[in-house]
Structure formats: C-alpha cells, structure tokens
Enzyme design. Structure first.
Site, PDB file in Angstrom:
ATOM      1  N   ASP A  98     -39.037  33.958  10.425  1.00 64.42           N
ATOM      2  CA  ASP A  98     -40.462  33.733  10.181  1.00 64.42           C
ATOM      3  C   ASP A  98     -41.225  35.046  10.132  1.00 64.42           C
ATOM      4  OD1 ASP A  98     -39.859  33.817  13.010  1.00 64.42           O
ATOM      5  OD2 ASP A  98     -41.947  33.280  13.410  1.00 64.42           O
ATOM      6  N   GLU A 120     -40.659  32.940  16.057  1.00 67.36           N
ATOM      7  CA  GLU A 120     -40.818  34.086  16.959  1.00 67.36           C
ATOM      8  C   GLU A 120     -42.228  34.622  16.893  1.00 67.36           C
ATOM      9  OE1 GLU A 120     -40.878  38.198  18.442  1.00 67.36           O
ATOM     10  OE2 GLU A 120     -41.366  37.512  16.433  1.00 67.36           O
TER      11      GLU A 120
END
Length: 377
Positions: A70, A135
């Site tokens: 991400d 994250e």
C-alpha cells in the site's frame, strides 16, 4: 538480467494504484513470480486488508523479507510532473507513488529471492516474504494479523528485513536496527467554568495544569543508550475554552506523546507522569494508547550480514540508526529476535514526484541476495 527484472517489477507495482488498504492486485503479481519457484503462498487477509505469507523451505532458521504494497494518496495530481501511477523515467530516476516507499524494495525482495532459490533450491532453513496492504493506514489488520496467526501456531522467525526506505543520501548508508516506542495520552484536566470577572467563583484548569506541564516538559525521563536518544515527552495539542474571551473554561484537554527508548517502559513512564499530576493536585481523566513498543537488534548475525552485503555491493560502511517514526518491525519483533530495516533513499517518500534511483534497484536486490547467501546457505 537482474537489473531489467527488478526495474520491470517495480514499474509494474507502481502502475497499480494501491492506496491503503486496496492492494490492486500487487499481491497476485508477486505470488505469480514466486509460486513457479516452489514458494507456498498463504492468504492471511483480514477485514479488507490483503496479507500474503510466502515460504520456501520449512525449517529454521527462518529469514523473512517484510513489506507493504500500500501507498499513501498521491495528493494533487496536477502538481506531479507525470501521473503518480504511471511509472516514468527522468534523469536516471524512476518516478511514481510508492517508488521509494516501498515498491522498489518489494521488487528487489522478489528478484533476490528468485536468484537465491534458483542457485540454492535445497537451501537450509526457510526464506519467507510477509506482505501487507495496510501499513500506511491504521495497521490493524495487516502485519499485526499475520503475527497473531503465527503466534497462535507457535511459529517464530529468526531474522527479518523490513524493506522500509532507510538510506539518507546513498543506498546502504543507513540501516535501522531498532525504533523508538510511541506512547500517547489524552489528559483532561477538570475545572469549574465561570465568568472571567469572578475568578473566585470558578477554577481555571489551564492555570492549574500549567505548573505540571512545566515540570513534565523539564523532566529527564532517561538518558537513552548506545543506540537510542533520551526519551522525549511532547505536547501535540491543547484544547480549552468556549471561544469567548469572558469565560473561564470548565476543562482543558491535552494531547501528548512519549517517543521512548528501551531505557524506559510504558509502565515506568505512566507511573512517573501520574505522580506529577497527583503532586499538583489535579482533578483529571487520562486515557493512554500504546502505539508501539521499542525494539532493538544489536550486533549479531543479521546486522553483520547486512553490513557485509552493503560493503560488498556499494563499498560503503553503513551507519546503524534508530531514528524516525514507527514501522511494522514493531509487530514482527514480538516473534523475531533480530529485525532490521533496509531499503532505498528516503528523501522523497510521501512527497510529490516520489522517486528512486534506477541504478539502486539492482544493487538493492544484490544486497538482499548476499544477505540470504550468508544466513541461509
């Protein structure tokens, strides 16, 4: 060639707009690179977060390459020189959201693993990749979920490299061998609201809290240690009052944070702070949030292997550092005694026109590969 495959994979990953927690098929792309080599890929996704655990081998030692697919939102696209999700090359740099944080590391992980496994198909131990799509966000269903699953199965790791961008000026100049802990507090000091012209009929919580704030700001919480600076206490926000100039507020809310070293514990910091509040006779409510525990990896096999690999590939002597914010290493440290962070230059992370030096991609892959050679061969 490793150069072409690492750059090509980084470009393919950058081309997928995987803003937290939407993986946008990055995991499938990586899985398709690993499964033909015999990696067993396990889907540990939870609550809309995509998590992948890929393993080659089944014995100890277990060396894990950990990262995230991400990225943060790109911001105003019109400010980018090129589309943030269309990889582009300019002046020897690869541009795109996630180029440095951390799709180049993921590409280098994969190509290093491919090269290593092809050369050593029957290597001792286990090579693992632990990847998540959460994250940059709340980090509640990503790496922490995988760690919980492994704990439930009594599985541990021996070494872990988190691919966060750690270099300051040149690839390999800095390795993070730990991170400080983060402990936040929401303190509400209670007073009595009243007219500002009649202070004897009210009790100003801001005035009452001020001496305690001064004492806390001046306190030495610890002296740090060889790897960590001293623990710091900082106020991030103070809110009080109605907005009117003639009203004494009934309460004041103070948000604060400790960034703490391994020389202190959450319990010790909480005890010392509440003792100051009691000393000043404050009427208060206090809610604590432990955002991250500190972790530290001293000199040992993993640090030594990273230093040797960086020296061999770049000719540089690396600096060990624990500065910066938090990373998923804080979760992995619960099941792994040796955790470091090693990745590309971090100068452009989260910025407009994020970039990575193209020449650094194959060299980063080579560094990872040499670490594998030292610890799993």
């Amino acid at each position: 060639m490793a150069t072409d495959s690492t750059v090509a994979l980084a470009e393919a990953l950058i081309g997928r707009p995987s803003v937290t927690p939407d993986d946008q098929g990055c995991m499938d792309l990586i899985r398709n690179q690993l499964e033909p080599l015999g990696f067993l890929c396990e889907d540990l996704s939870r609550h809309g977060t995509t998590n992948l655990l890929a393993r080659h081998g089944q014995d100890h030692p277990v060396l894990c390459l950990a990262g995230h697919t991400d990225v943060v939102p790109p911001g105003p696209r019109e400010q980018w020189q090129s589309d943030p999700f269309t990889p582009s090359h300019r002046d020897g740099r690869l541009y795109g959201r996630g180029a440095a944080d951390m799709k180049s590391s993921l590409a280098a992980f994969v190509t290093a693993a491919q090269t290593f496994v092809r050369a050593h198909p029957d290597h001792p131990g286990t090579l693992a990749l632990l990847l998540t799509s959460d994250e940059e966000g709340d980090a509640k269903d990503g790496t922490v979920a995988v760690v919980e699953a492994l704990k439930a199965r009594d599985e541990t790791l021996d070494y872990c490299i988190v691919g966060e961008p750690t270099a300051v000026e040149s690839l390999g100049d800095t390795v993070k061998n730990g991170r400080r802990g983060s402990l936040s507090g929401k303190l509400t000091v209670k007073g009595i609201q009243g007219h500002i012209a009649y202070p004897h009929l009210a009790r100003n919580p801001i005035h009452q809290a001020a001496p305690a704030i001064g004492e806390l700001a001046a306190m030495e919480w610890d002296q740090g240690n060889e790897f960590f600076p001293p623990t710091s206490w900082q106020i991030s926000n103070i809110r009080g009052g109605t907005g009117a100039t003639n009203v004494i507020p009934g309460s004041v809310e103070i948000l604060f944070n400790f960034r703490f070293s391994t020389a202190s514990t959450p319990d010790s910091l909480q005890r010392r702070l509440t003792a100051v509040l009691a000393k000043h006779g404050l009427d208060y409510d206090l809610v604590w949030t432990l955002n991250a525990k500190p972790f530290l990896t001293g000199q040992g096999p993993l640090v030594c292997a990273a230093q040797a690999a960086i020296r061999e590939v770049t000719g540089r002597e690396t600096e060990l550092s624990t500065t910066g914010g938090t990373s998923d290493g804080r979760f992995i440290a619960d099941i792994c005694p040796q955790v470091i962070e090693l990745g590309p230059v971090n100068a452009s992370i989260h910025k407009i026109d994020e970039w990575v030096e193209v020449a650094d991609l194959p060299r980063l892959s080579a560094i990872y590969q040499r670490i594998l050679e030292q610890l799993l061969n």
